[in-house]
Design a protein around this motif. Sequence first.
Motif, PDB file in Angstrom:
ATOM      1  N   HIS A 120      20.653   9.247   0.125  1.00  0.00           N
ATOM      2  CA  HIS A 120      20.386  10.602  -0.343  1.00  0.00           C
ATOM      3  C   HIS A 120      19.044  10.631  -1.066  1.00  0.00           C
ATOM      4  N   GLY A 121      18.188  11.590  -0.692  1.00  0.00           N
ATOM      5  CA  GLY A 121      16.910  11.735  -1.367  1.00  0.00           C
ATOM      6  C   GLY A 121      15.918  10.625  -1.051  1.00  0.00           C
ATOM      7  N   THR A 122      16.111   9.916   0.052  1.00  0.00           N
ATOM      8  CA  THR A 122      15.230   8.796   0.378  1.00  0.00           C
ATOM      9  C   THR A 122      14.442   9.059   1.665  1.00  0.00           C
ATOM     10  N   ARG A 123      14.247  10.321   1.993  1.00  0.00           N
ATOM     11  CA  ARG A 123      13.559  10.650   3.249  1.00  0.00           C
ATOM     12  C   ARG A 123      12.153  10.078   3.289  1.00  0.00           C
ATOM     13  N   LEU A 124      11.468  10.041   2.155  1.00  0.00           N
ATOM     14  CA  LEU A 124      10.098   9.545   2.103  1.00  0.00           C
ATOM     15  C   LEU A 124      10.011   8.064   1.779  1.00  0.00           C
ATOM     16  N   LEU A 125      11.152   7.424   1.541  1.00  0.00           N
ATOM     17  CA  LEU A 125      11.136   6.044   1.082  1.00  0.00           C
ATOM     18  C   LEU A 125      10.464   5.123   2.095  1.00  0.00           C
ATOM     19  N   VAL A 126      10.845   5.214   3.355  1.00  0.00           N
ATOM     20  CA  VAL A 126      10.297   4.301   4.367  1.00  0.00           C
ATOM     21  C   VAL A 126       8.803   4.518   4.576  1.00  0.00           C
ATOM     22  N   PRO A 127       8.321   5.750   4.795  1.00  0.00           N
ATOM     23  CA  PRO A 127       6.873   5.902   4.988  1.00  0.00           C
ATOM     24  C   PRO A 127       6.053   5.505   3.771  1.00  0.00           C
ATOM     25  N   ILE A 128       6.566   5.755   2.551  1.00  0.00           N
ATOM     26  CA  ILE A 128       5.810   5.380   1.354  1.00  0.00           C
ATOM     27  C   ILE A 128       5.730   3.868   1.220  1.00  0.00           C
ATOM     28  N   LEU A 129       6.845   3.194   1.403  1.00  0.00           N
ATOM     29  CA  LEU A 129       6.836   1.739   1.280  1.00  0.00           C
ATOM     30  C   LEU A 129       6.018   1.095   2.404  1.00  0.00           C
ATOM     31  N   ALA A 130       6.106   1.654   3.618  1.00  0.00           N
ATOM     32  CA  ALA A 130       5.299   1.122   4.724  1.00  0.00           C
ATOM     33  C   ALA A 130       3.810   1.323   4.448  1.00  0.00           C
ATOM     34  N   PHE A 131       3.456   2.473   3.889  1.00  0.00           N
ATOM     35  CA  PHE A 131       2.059   2.725   3.525  1.00  0.00           C
ATOM     36  C   PHE A 131       1.588   1.712   2.489  1.00  0.00           C
ATOM     37  N   ALA A 132       2.424   1.443   1.488  1.00  0.00           N
ATOM     38  CA  ALA A 132       2.072   0.445   0.477  1.00  0.00           C
ATOM     39  C   ALA A 132       1.894  -0.930   1.107  1.00  0.00           C
ATOM     40  N   GLY A 133       2.762  -1.269   2.076  1.00  0.00           N
ATOM     41  CA  GLY A 133       2.635  -2.549   2.764  1.00  0.00           C
ATOM     42  C   GLY A 133       1.355  -2.649   3.566  1.00  0.00           C
ATOM     43  N   ILE A 134       0.995  -1.580   4.272  1.00  0.00           N
ATOM     44  CA  ILE A 134      -0.235  -1.580   5.069  1.00  0.00           C
ATOM     45  C   ILE A 134      -1.454  -1.721   4.170  1.00  0.00           C
ATOM     46  N   VAL A 135      -1.466  -0.997   3.049  1.00  0.00           N
ATOM     47  CA  VAL A 135      -2.590  -1.080   2.110  1.00  0.00           C
ATOM     48  C   VAL A 135      -2.743  -2.508   1.600  1.00  0.00           C
ATOM     49  N   THR A 136      -1.630  -3.141   1.264  1.00  0.00           N
ATOM     50  CA  THR A 136      -1.681  -4.522   0.773  1.00  0.00           C
ATOM     51  C   THR A 136      -2.173  -5.468   1.857  1.00  0.00           C
ATOM     52  N   ALA A 137      -1.689  -5.285   3.080  1.00  0.00           N
ATOM     53  CA  ALA A 137      -2.094  -6.157   4.182  1.00  0.00           C
ATOM     54  C   ALA A 137      -3.566  -5.988   4.539  1.00  0.00           C
ATOM     55  N   ALA A 148      14.168   0.465   9.350  1.00  0.00           N
ATOM     56  CA  ALA A 148      13.290   0.584   8.184  1.00  0.00           C
ATOM     57  C   ALA A 148      12.665  -0.755   7.820  1.00  0.00           C
ATOM     58  N   THR A 149      13.480  -1.809   7.777  1.00  0.00           N
ATOM     59  CA  THR A 149      12.931  -3.117   7.433  1.00  0.00           C
ATOM     60  C   THR A 149      12.013  -3.638   8.525  1.00  0.00           C
ATOM     61  N   ALA A 150      12.284  -3.266   9.779  1.00  0.00           N
ATOM     62  CA  ALA A 150      11.385  -3.666  10.864  1.00  0.00           C
ATOM     63  C   ALA A 150      10.011  -3.026  10.691  1.00  0.00           C
ATOM     64  N   VAL A 151       9.997  -1.749  10.313  1.00  0.00           N
ATOM     65  CA  VAL A 151       8.722  -1.065  10.064  1.00  0.00           C
ATOM     66  C   VAL A 151       7.988  -1.716   8.896  1.00  0.00           C
ATOM     67  N   MET A 152       8.722  -2.010   7.818  1.00  0.00           N
ATOM     68  CA  MET A 152       8.098  -2.603   6.638  1.00  0.00           C
ATOM     69  C   MET A 152       7.548  -3.986   6.951  1.00  0.00           C
ATOM     70  N   SER A 153       8.297  -4.761   7.674  1.00  0.00           N
ATOM     71  CA  SER A 153       7.842  -6.104   8.031  1.00  0.00           C
ATOM     72  C   SER A 153       6.625  -6.039   8.955  1.00  0.00           C
ATOM     73  N   ALA A 154       6.620  -5.078   9.881  1.00  0.00           N
ATOM     74  CA  ALA A 154       5.488  -4.930  10.801  1.00  0.00           C
ATOM     75  C   ALA A 154       4.220  -4.491  10.088  1.00  0.00           C
ATOM     76  N   SER A 155       4.355  -3.858   8.914  1.00  0.00           N
ATOM     77  CA  SER A 155       3.172  -3.378   8.200  1.00  0.00           C
ATOM     78  C   SER A 155       2.232  -4.524   7.835  1.00  0.00           C
ATOM     79  N   LEU A 156       2.765  -5.744   7.725  1.00  0.00           N
ATOM     80  CA  LEU A 156       1.926  -6.907   7.429  1.00  0.00           C
ATOM     81  C   LEU A 156       0.890  -7.113   8.526  1.00  0.00           C
ATOM     82  N   GLY A 157       1.317  -7.041   9.775  1.00  0.00           N
ATOM     83  CA  GLY A 157       0.388  -7.202  10.881  1.00  0.00           C
ATOM     84  C   GLY A 157      -0.439  -5.962  11.144  1.00  0.00           C
TER      85      GLY A 157
END
Length: 476
Positions: free
Chosen positions: A19-36, A147-156
């Motif tokens: 509930h209320g986590t609609r933006l959770l995956v894109p925000i965390l993936a964005f943070a992962g991409i920025v870090t990578a 979701a975790t697949a997207v987050m993990s892929a953000s590294l590459g």
Amino acid sequence: MSDVLVAPVQAPPQEQRGHGTRLLVPILAFAGIVTALMQTLIVPVVPELPRLLNASAADTIWAVTATLLAAAVATPIVGRLGDMYGKRRLLLVSLGLLVVGSSVAGLSTTLVPLIAGRVLQGLAAGVIPLGISIMRDELPSEKLGSATAVMSASLGVGGAIGLPVAALLAQTTDWHVLFWTSAVLGAGAFVLVWAKIPSGAAPAGGRFDLPGAIALSAALIALLLAISKGASWGWGAPLTTSLFAGALVLFLAWGWWELRTPAPLVDLRTTAHRQVLLTNLASIIFGFSMFAMSLVLPQLLQLPTTTGYGLGQTMLAAGLVMAPMGLVMMAMAPVSARITDAFGPRTTLMIGAGVVALSYGLGVFFMAEIWQLVVVSAIMGAGVGLSYGAMPALIMGAVPRSETAAANSLNTLMRSIGTSVSSAVAGVVLAQLTITAGGAELPSQTAFQVVLGIGASAALVALGIAAFLPRRTKAL
């Protein structure tokens, strides 16, 4: 550190999660991409750093090495601190360090502050495993896999997209803009996480294993220094061999301590669980395999056409050829999740390793045209996207929720060690098999084919290791 006076609690019930986590995956993936992005941010300006900073080439390479060492040290420590004190809190700390490090590097005019900034950027490496762990706490099971697949892929994805973007900025603006851009992106990620990512389950608390953290950090620094500098220092040089020996002693001492302390930095008993152990071992081999492509393609593209096999392209063009790999990785994340849901993460990892081996096999024979390298790069992205999506599922299916961040961080570290070894091995091959062109010693076509063959073999080894994983896994 003193004990944290907070009682560990379970994650929210399954029916209350999501509930209320609609933006959770894109925000965390964005943070992962920025870090990578920090992986390839500085690559286009490395040849120019001696002139820009009035320093020797041997000294300026520390702007790359320092980030590698800082990331290796930070990843397992930040993961454990995230489990203890709160994953969102440590995620914000990591992004804050990225912003500060980028700003320091952006203000630098000499080598020392640039290296200091790059160290701080490297300390943000825990963002991706922390993000995966937050997803486990917050998302319902039917959304967790994709979701975790997207987050993990953000590294590459970040590494692949970062090269052409950084090359474009380096060619058209002042080199400091690279770091100010990363500072702005990091600040944006920080604000989004602070505003939209929930705090989640209460931290587990406990006592931080400071002796274990120091011993592991020293062991990793010694190992990675020996691997990354061995070619220039000499593999048989006293300093190189001393570092390898010191790393071995420190790892043994660290393992002895971790098995005896009541609150270890890394629970080696959990790590020895068949599923975790084999996944981490496969991750080392897979990291080794994947990075070989990142070393070969840019060099092939940029070597002069007078060699007979070089394509004479710019760094920007080389980055654009590599970019499809990152985009395909992200596109394959939901496919990875569907295969995992249907057949289990073991099958996904095996398929991914097979696709990576196929891409290397094609690369050995198809390297004469740019379009061929684009195809090879895209196939590699598909294999990596499948495999990276499966690894968090395998890890989380074998560790308790209170150790999620630490376990995912260790898995990320294993991949990083694999890429470091790959860089060293490929460097030796490319330095030994050379031709003379235009008065310079350059890697021969055979050298590139050997590296690609080694990458294919490593992917097949990872596939073989994955075959011994359990067919099915259920998160604890």
